[in-house]
Scaffold this active site. Structure first.
Site, PDB file in Angstrom:
ATOM      1  N   TYR A  20       0.838  -1.208   0.000  1.00  0.00           N
ATOM      2  CA  TYR A  20       0.000   0.000   0.000  1.00  0.00           C
ATOM      3  C   TYR A  20       0.873   1.258   0.000  1.00  0.00           C
ATOM      4  O   TYR A  20       0.627   2.199  -0.759  1.00  0.00           O
ATOM      5  CB  TYR A  20      -0.917   0.017   1.220  1.00  0.00           C
ATOM      6  CG  TYR A  20      -1.566   1.360   1.448  1.00  0.00           C
ATOM      7  CD1 TYR A  20      -2.624   1.791   0.648  1.00  0.00           C
ATOM      8  CD2 TYR A  20      -1.098   2.218   2.439  1.00  0.00           C
ATOM      9  CE1 TYR A  20      -3.207   3.039   0.840  1.00  0.00           C
ATOM     10  CE2 TYR A  20      -1.669   3.469   2.640  1.00  0.00           C
ATOM     11  CZ  TYR A  20      -2.723   3.868   1.830  1.00  0.00           C
ATOM     12  OH  TYR A  20      -3.290   5.105   2.025  1.00  0.00           O
ATOM     13  N   HIS A  98       4.805  10.296   1.312  1.00  0.00           N
ATOM     14  CA  HIS A  98       3.703  10.437   0.360  1.00  0.00           C
ATOM     15  C   HIS A  98       3.455  11.921   0.102  1.00  0.00           C
ATOM     16  O   HIS A  98       3.372  12.711   1.046  1.00  0.00           O
ATOM     17  CB  HIS A  98       2.413   9.816   0.908  1.00  0.00           C
ATOM     18  CG  HIS A  98       2.377   8.324   0.821  1.00  0.00           C
ATOM     19  ND1 HIS A  98       1.356   7.569   1.376  1.00  0.00           N
ATOM     20  CD2 HIS A  98       3.227   7.442   0.252  1.00  0.00           C
ATOM     21  CE1 HIS A  98       1.584   6.283   1.149  1.00  0.00           C
ATOM     22  NE2 HIS A  98       2.718   6.184   0.476  1.00  0.00           N
ATOM     23  N   GLU A 105       3.128  13.588   3.826  1.00  0.00           N
ATOM     24  CA  GLU A 105       2.961  12.552   4.837  1.00  0.00           C
ATOM     25  C   GLU A 105       4.268  11.770   4.950  1.00  0.00           C
ATOM     26  O   GLU A 105       4.817  11.337   3.935  1.00  0.00           O
ATOM     27  CB  GLU A 105       1.826  11.598   4.477  1.00  0.00           C
ATOM     28  CG  GLU A 105       0.446  12.223   4.507  1.00  0.00           C
ATOM     29  CD  GLU A 105      -0.655  11.233   4.183  1.00  0.00           C
ATOM     30  OE1 GLU A 105      -1.818  11.545   4.482  1.00  0.00           O
ATOM     31  OE2 GLU A 105      -0.346  10.154   3.640  1.00  0.00           O
ATOM     32  N   ASN A 107       5.300   8.446   6.419  1.00  0.00           N
ATOM     33  CA  ASN A 107       4.799   7.193   6.966  1.00  0.00           C
ATOM     34  C   ASN A 107       5.945   6.373   7.549  1.00  0.00           C
ATOM     35  O   ASN A 107       7.040   6.332   6.978  1.00  0.00           O
ATOM     36  CB  ASN A 107       4.119   6.375   5.867  1.00  0.00           C
ATOM     37  CG  ASN A 107       2.965   7.117   5.217  1.00  0.00           C
ATOM     38  OD1 ASN A 107       1.849   7.101   5.703  1.00  0.00           O
ATOM     39  ND2 ASN A 107       3.241   7.781   4.096  1.00  0.00           N
TER      40      ASN A 107
END
Length: 216
Positions: A20, A98, A105, A107
């Site tokens: 993902y 991201h 972002e 992550n």
């Protein structure tokens, strides 16, 4: 900037999580590996026999992007705060950027194992660690001049729009959300689509889908 830890994700497949975050063939648009080894993190996590094998979270910014040196410094500071007392060789952590949602972002995925002993590592325990993470967030937002979700104007937007206090009828829900967003636009607190999304997320909503003309 806000810090989110995703609940119960560590009971599933770390491979699926990495797919993902990066795409199955590392092809996700707007995704970039910043630190760590995704293959090692997912193999290590999926080999563990603990109930929660890895920890996933994100540092989510309203800013579209930051200089790379600031990202690295913020990541290092977060690791030092969250994993205080551990050296780099005692834990495994991967960072993935991201930028595909018109905001930055950062992550992170942590294998829940202390590498020198093989014992279970729990990087974040909400009841104990939430104040620590909250303090780190506020200091970091101030130090780098980042948008603070606890700004009084933003706090008022979230107070008037809270998913826990919504009416039961769908049309009334839509009307209340529309009124709250319109008011924040009139006040100048929301100036673009990103502001709408950030306000909804801070009020506890999950953004399921974004198109050119709508937000679900």
């Amino acid at each position: 900037m806000i810090v989110k830890f995703f609940k119960n994700s560590g009971g599933g497949s770390a491979n699926a999580t990495m797919n993902y975050l990066l795409g199955k063939e590392n092809e996700r648009e707007g995704a970039r590996l910043l630190s760590g080894d995704p293959e090692l993190t997912k193999r290590m996590s999926d080999s563990l026999n603990f109930q929660n094998r890895y920890t996933v979270g994100v540092l989510s910014f309203e800013e579209v992007n930051l200089p790379d040196e600031d990202k690295r410094a913020i990541m290092e500071s977060f690791e030092s705060s969250l994993l205080a007392g551990l050296d780099k060789n005692q834990y495994n952590m991967t960072w993935i950027e991201h930028t595909d949602k018109d905001r930055l972002e950062l992550n992170f995925v942590i294998a829940n194992v202390e590498l020198t002993t093989g014992k279970r590592l729990q990087p974040y325990f909400d009841r104990v660690d939430r104040p620590l993470v909250e303090n780190w967030k506020q200091v970091t937002n101030h130090e780098y001049g980042l948008t603070d979700p606890h700004d009084p104007d933003k706090a008022q937007a979230v107070k008037t729009l809270n998913r826990q206090n919504l009416p039961k009828e769908v049309q009334q829900v839509k009307a209340q959300i529309g009124q709250a967003i319109s008011h924040q636009i009139e006040q100048g607190n929301i100036t673009d689509r990103k502001g709408v999304i950030d306000t909804l997320e801070q009020a506890g909503f999950e953004i399921a889908r974004i198109t050119d003309k709508s937000i679900s």
